[in-house]
Design a protein around this motif. Sequence first.
Motif, PDB file in Angstrom:
ATOM      1  N   ARG A  17      42.828  59.839  37.961  1.00  0.00           N
ATOM      2  CA  ARG A  17      42.872  59.522  36.531  1.00  0.00           C
ATOM      3  C   ARG A  17      42.380  58.099  36.281  1.00  0.00           C
ATOM      4  NH1 ARG A  17      43.457  64.264  36.985  1.00  0.00           N
ATOM      5  NH2 ARG A  17      45.219  65.504  36.225  1.00  0.00           N
ATOM      6  N   ILE A  18      42.787  57.174  37.145  1.00  0.00           N
ATOM      7  CA  ILE A  18      42.340  55.791  36.984  1.00  0.00           C
ATOM      8  C   ILE A  18      40.823  55.719  37.077  1.00  0.00           C
ATOM      9  CG2 ILE A  18      42.336  53.496  38.046  1.00  0.00           C
ATOM     10  CD1 ILE A  18      45.253  54.069  38.910  1.00  0.00           C
ATOM     11  N   ARG A  19      40.250  56.354  38.093  1.00  0.00           N
ATOM     12  CA  ARG A  19      38.798  56.333  38.262  1.00  0.00           C
ATOM     13  C   ARG A  19      38.088  56.935  37.049  1.00  0.00           C
ATOM     14  NH1 ARG A  19      40.304  58.541  43.422  1.00  0.00           N
ATOM     15  NH2 ARG A  19      40.364  56.903  45.023  1.00  0.00           N
ATOM     16  N   ALA A  20      38.622  58.029  36.542  1.00  0.00           N
ATOM     17  CA  ALA A  20      37.987  58.706  35.413  1.00  0.00           C
ATOM     18  C   ALA A  20      38.024  57.844  34.158  1.00  0.00           C
ATOM     19  CB  ALA A  20      38.689  60.043  35.152  1.00  0.00           C
ATOM     20  N   ILE A  21      39.172  57.217  33.888  1.00  0.00           N
ATOM     21  CA  ILE A  21      39.298  56.385  32.686  1.00  0.00           C
ATOM     22  C   ILE A  21      38.409  55.160  32.791  1.00  0.00           C
ATOM     23  CG2 ILE A  21      40.902  54.994  31.315  1.00  0.00           C
ATOM     24  CD1 ILE A  21      43.126  56.972  32.204  1.00  0.00           C
ATOM     25  N   VAL A  22      38.398  54.525  33.964  1.00  0.00           N
ATOM     26  CA  VAL A  22      37.535  53.348  34.166  1.00  0.00           C
ATOM     27  C   VAL A  22      36.069  53.736  34.026  1.00  0.00           C
ATOM     28  CG1 VAL A  22      36.776  51.639  35.849  1.00  0.00           C
ATOM     29  CG2 VAL A  22      39.218  52.124  35.589  1.00  0.00           C
ATOM     30  N   ALA A  23      35.692  54.879  34.572  1.00  0.00           N
ATOM     31  CA  ALA A  23      34.306  55.339  34.470  1.00  0.00           C
ATOM     32  C   ALA A  23      33.912  55.606  33.026  1.00  0.00           C
ATOM     33  CB  ALA A  23      34.112  56.607  35.308  1.00  0.00           C
ATOM     34  N   ALA A  24      34.911  55.932  32.192  1.00  0.00           N
ATOM     35  CA  ALA A  24      34.640  56.169  30.773  1.00  0.00           C
ATOM     36  C   ALA A  24      34.547  54.874  29.987  1.00  0.00           C
ATOM     37  CB  ALA A  24      35.728  57.057  30.177  1.00  0.00           C
ATOM     38  N   GLY A  25      34.772  53.743  30.651  1.00  0.00           N
ATOM     39  CA  GLY A  25      34.599  52.452  30.000  1.00  0.00           C
ATOM     40  C   GLY A  25      35.863  51.808  29.473  1.00  0.00           C
TER      41      GLY A  25
ATOM     42  N   ILE B 257      41.184  60.710  29.690  1.00  0.00           N
ATOM     43  CA  ILE B 257      40.139  59.929  29.038  1.00  0.00           C
ATOM     44  C   ILE B 257      40.312  59.979  27.522  1.00  0.00           C
ATOM     45  CG2 ILE B 257      37.659  59.816  28.565  1.00  0.00           C
ATOM     46  CD1 ILE B 257      37.258  60.885  31.453  1.00  0.00           C
ATOM     47  N   GLU B 258      40.578  61.161  26.993  1.00  0.00           N
ATOM     48  CA  GLU B 258      40.751  61.310  25.541  1.00  0.00           C
ATOM     49  C   GLU B 258      41.901  60.440  25.038  1.00  0.00           C
ATOM     50  OE1 GLU B 258      41.664  64.762  22.167  1.00  0.00           O
ATOM     51  OE2 GLU B 258      41.594  65.279  24.291  1.00  0.00           O
TER      52      GLU B 258
END
Length: 291
Positions: free
Chosen positions: A130-138, A103-104
């Motif tokens: 990782r994809i889910r986390a980045i998408v969830a971060a906007g 995400i960072e």
Amino acid sequence: MPDVAKPKLTLTRLLEMKAAGEPIVMVTAYDFPGARAAERAGVDAILVGDSAAQVVLGYESTAQISVDELLTLARAARRGAPATFLVCDLPFGSTEVSDAQAIETAVRFVREAGADAVKLEGGGPERLERIRAIVAAGVPVVGHLGLTPQTATMLGGYRAQGRTVESARRLVAETMAVQDAGVCALVIEAVPTDVVAKILPRVAVPVIGIGAGPADGQVLVLHDLIGITEGRTPVFVKRFAELGTAMADAIADYSDEVRGGRFPADEHQYRSAPEAVAAARAAIEEGGGVR
């Protein structure tokens, strides 16, 4: 070259283009002049790819480029193409440690380089997280399946994927998985056309091919298509110019003129007013000191 004025392309527009069957044109760019030329030519999207490691920075593999190096290139590309949809690769090693690290890194490309989306290779369980986390971060994520250059050694080298029963089944499974994980588009590289043709109807997001036959769009490395790269190129590359040869010829002509005393000619030199020349001569005769 056409100079196309157009509004900023959005994810919504990419989806509309897929639905309407309008081909999406993507090209890599890694600097201001390359991105400016791409935008003026009217491409839909620019990829600041980690292929810059090889074609710009001279590394042996894409895995060697750092986040900071790619960010510098991405910022230059954004300045050159402010109205084009900009996708930035997440370099090898910048997402593998944890979701927080991923995400960072993704946020840095959005905040510091103005990226509209980031691209993440692979479709295994960890990559899906990782994809889910980045998408969830906007941050929108573009997936990348088939030949994944960052991990090419695990695939047996730079070779086409989906050519065996096992490989084709894995590609289909990973395609469905990354789509479910929330990717906004998908790059498929070096996969037989007939395999991709079976996948396309099942994918709701735009599929950008590179060595994957007809798809919703195409992407090529800029340096390949304009003929700057040397050596053997993949079978899917078409050279639309030979600028590498033209560059070498121009530099050779320049060298010949310098060595032959033909450059700079009169038209390449500045001239002073007679009184300025006289003042310079007087200063030299007086010892050249500055008062």
